[in-house]
Write a protein that holds these residues in place. Structure first.
Motif, PDB file in Angstrom:
ATOM      1  N   LYS A 121       6.056 -30.764  18.939  1.00 30.62           N
ATOM      2  CA  LYS A 121       6.772 -31.044  17.693  1.00 30.62           C
ATOM      3  C   LYS A 121       6.545 -29.931  16.679  1.00 30.62           C
ATOM      4  N   LYS A 122       5.292 -29.434  16.610  1.00 30.25           N
ATOM      5  CA  LYS A 122       4.991 -28.325  15.702  1.00 30.25           C
ATOM      6  C   LYS A 122       5.778 -27.074  16.093  1.00 30.25           C
ATOM      7  N   LEU A 123       5.912 -26.847  17.412  1.00 31.30           N
ATOM      8  CA  LEU A 123       6.682 -25.695  17.877  1.00 31.30           C
ATOM      9  C   LEU A 123       8.150 -25.809  17.470  1.00 31.30           C
ATOM     10  N   VAL A 124       8.703 -27.011  17.641  1.00 30.17           N
ATOM     11  CA  VAL A 124      10.109 -27.237  17.282  1.00 30.17           C
ATOM     12  C   VAL A 124      10.334 -26.925  15.802  1.00 30.17           C
ATOM     13  N   LEU A 125       9.390 -27.341  14.972  1.00 30.22           N
ATOM     14  CA  LEU A 125       9.504 -27.128  13.530  1.00 30.22           C
ATOM     15  C   LEU A 125       9.305 -25.667  13.128  1.00 30.22           C
ATOM     16  N   SER A 126       8.531 -24.934  13.936  1.00 28.12           N
ATOM     17  CA  SER A 126       8.163 -23.571  13.539  1.00 28.12           C
ATOM     18  C   SER A 126       9.023 -22.486  14.171  1.00 28.12           C
ATOM     19  N   CYS A 127       9.787 -22.827  15.224  1.00 24.84           N
ATOM     20  CA  CYS A 127      10.571 -21.812  15.939  1.00 24.84           C
ATOM     21  C   CYS A 127      12.065 -21.997  15.721  1.00 24.84           C
ATOM     22  N   LYS A 128      12.748 -20.888  15.513  1.00 25.55           N
ATOM     23  CA  LYS A 128      14.203 -20.950  15.400  1.00 25.55           C
ATOM     24  C   LYS A 128      14.829 -21.268  16.754  1.00 25.55           C
ATOM     25  N   SER A 129      14.261 -20.687  17.792  1.00 26.12           N
ATOM     26  CA  SER A 129      14.757 -20.931  19.145  1.00 26.12           C
ATOM     27  C   SER A 129      13.571 -21.160  20.068  1.00 26.12           C
ATOM     28  N   LEU A 130      13.459 -22.370  20.552  1.00 22.76           N
ATOM     29  CA  LEU A 130      12.340 -22.738  21.414  1.00 22.76           C
ATOM     30  C   LEU A 130      12.506 -22.088  22.780  1.00 22.76           C
TER      31      LEU A 130
END
Length: 362
Positions: A121-130
């Motif tokens: 979830k933190k990655l989704v919030l922090s990355c423009k493109s996962l």
């Protein structure tokens, strides 16, 4: 009142300084093990206190050190401490995709679903493109989970966070299929489709491939029909996937139906299409049509593969056309004959803004 940092430190002490009373009898192997465990907890407590002190006045230059501390906890298998560190970073509004990926990898290896979800979830919030790799790591955390209720709840949550873009959904569905969880991938697709999430042609192509590879051709045909009903125009990948899925289960008559539809819709066959058709015609005993496809593809400048030559040669021998089979064998082995390689089997991507998920998995 207690400051925020002191509160956090107090909570950490409460969490990691709890001790069971030690027996006053002679030290046994069990007591020795307990003391060793307590030493480990005291070491963890010190690392956590040091970590908290570090992030008090954290800057970008300190993130590398934070990563090293969390890496240390992960390597010792102390995911509870890593989770605490993740929460501290969150409370301090420190964003570090590298840390999230590190925790995600370690949590996934331990099938720690809760921590995997936190990090993802933190990655989704922090990355423009996962990245597709991060999605695959996340999916692998669920390999031992049979119930999809919590998974669907979480997918719904993160889909809403990511504005439910088709690119994100495609990567998630693909990741679950790639990790060997094809049934979960299909459940996710059905759930998102029922709730009218944004899907695109690539989403449907991925699902067609899953169903075709698992031999569920009736469901594949249903999804293909629903794709057209939803307003998506099938492309070369769609038809190739459909034809190959039908070919694998022996539905050769249906292969011809969809090849005809493909042609009528102006979709040009490629190397994958011709490879499937030559094999289909050969299996049905119609070598003349196989040879017609072979000549047609060469006229279009599509290089035949070794597989195509061998399929033709085998079927010609079966039907007694030994001389023609020998000619093709000589042609295949000729140094002047150019053959297609692995790169030629990759579908040409249309020039449009779509997800770059490569629809291919084991």
């Amino acid at each position: 009142m207690m400051s925020g940092s002191k509160k956090q430190l107090g909570l950490l002490r409460l969490h990691f300084n709890f001790r069971s009373p030690l027996s006053t009898t002679t030290i046994s192997s069990q007591e020795f093990s307990t003391e060793s465990s307590l030493d480990k907890e005291r070491g963890t407590d010190e690392v956590l206190k040091e970590f908290l002190a570090t992030v008090e006045n954290a800057s970008a230059s300190r993130l590398k050190y934070n990563y090293a501390q969390i890496d240390k906890m992960c390597k010792t298998g102390n995911l509870a401490a890593a989770s605490q560190m993740l929460q501290i970073l969150n409370d301090k509004n420190i964003v570090s995709p590298n840390v999230y990926n590190l925790i995600l990898v370690n949590a996934s290896e331990k099938n720690d679903i809760d921590l995997s979800c936190q990090a993802f979830k933190k990655l989704v919030l922090s990355c423009k493109s996962l990245s597709a790799a991060s999605c695959l790591t996340f999916a692998q955390a669920f390999t031992k989970l049979n119930d999809c209720v919590e998974l669907l709840r979480f997918i719904k949550e993160v889909s809403e966070i990511s504005s439910s873009t088709p690119s994100f959904i495609n990567k998630i569905i693909f990741a679950f299929a790639k990790s060997g969880q094809k049934d979960k991938a299909l459940v996710i697709f059905d759930h998102l489709k029922r709730h009218n999430y944004s899907l695109d042609l690539i989403t449907y192509n991925i699902v067609l491939d899953i169903l075709g590879r698992t031999g569920r051709v009736d469901e594949m045909l249903e999804v293909f029909a629903s794709m057209k009903e939803a307003g998506f125009v099938p492309d070369t990948v769609s038809y190739n996937t459909l034809i190959n899925g039908l070919r694998k289960v022996g539905r050769l008559d249906m292969c011809f139906v969809y090849f005809k539809e493909m042609r009528e819709n102006g979709i040009e066959p490629d190397l994958l299409t011709y490879t499937a058709l030559i094999e289909i015609f050969g299996r049905s005993g119609n070598v003349e049509e196989s040879l017609k496809c072979f000549k047609e593809m060469k006229l279009k400048g599509i290089l035949p593969s070794t597989h195509i030559y061998r399929s033709l040669i085998q079927n010609l021998n079966k039907t007694g056309k030994v001389e023609l089979a020998s000619e093709l064998l000589e042609e295949m082995n000729s140094s002047s004959t150019r053959l297609s390689g692995p790169e030629d089997f990759k579908p040409k991507r249309r020039q449009r803004k779509t997800s770059k998920v490569n629809v291919s998995f084991s």
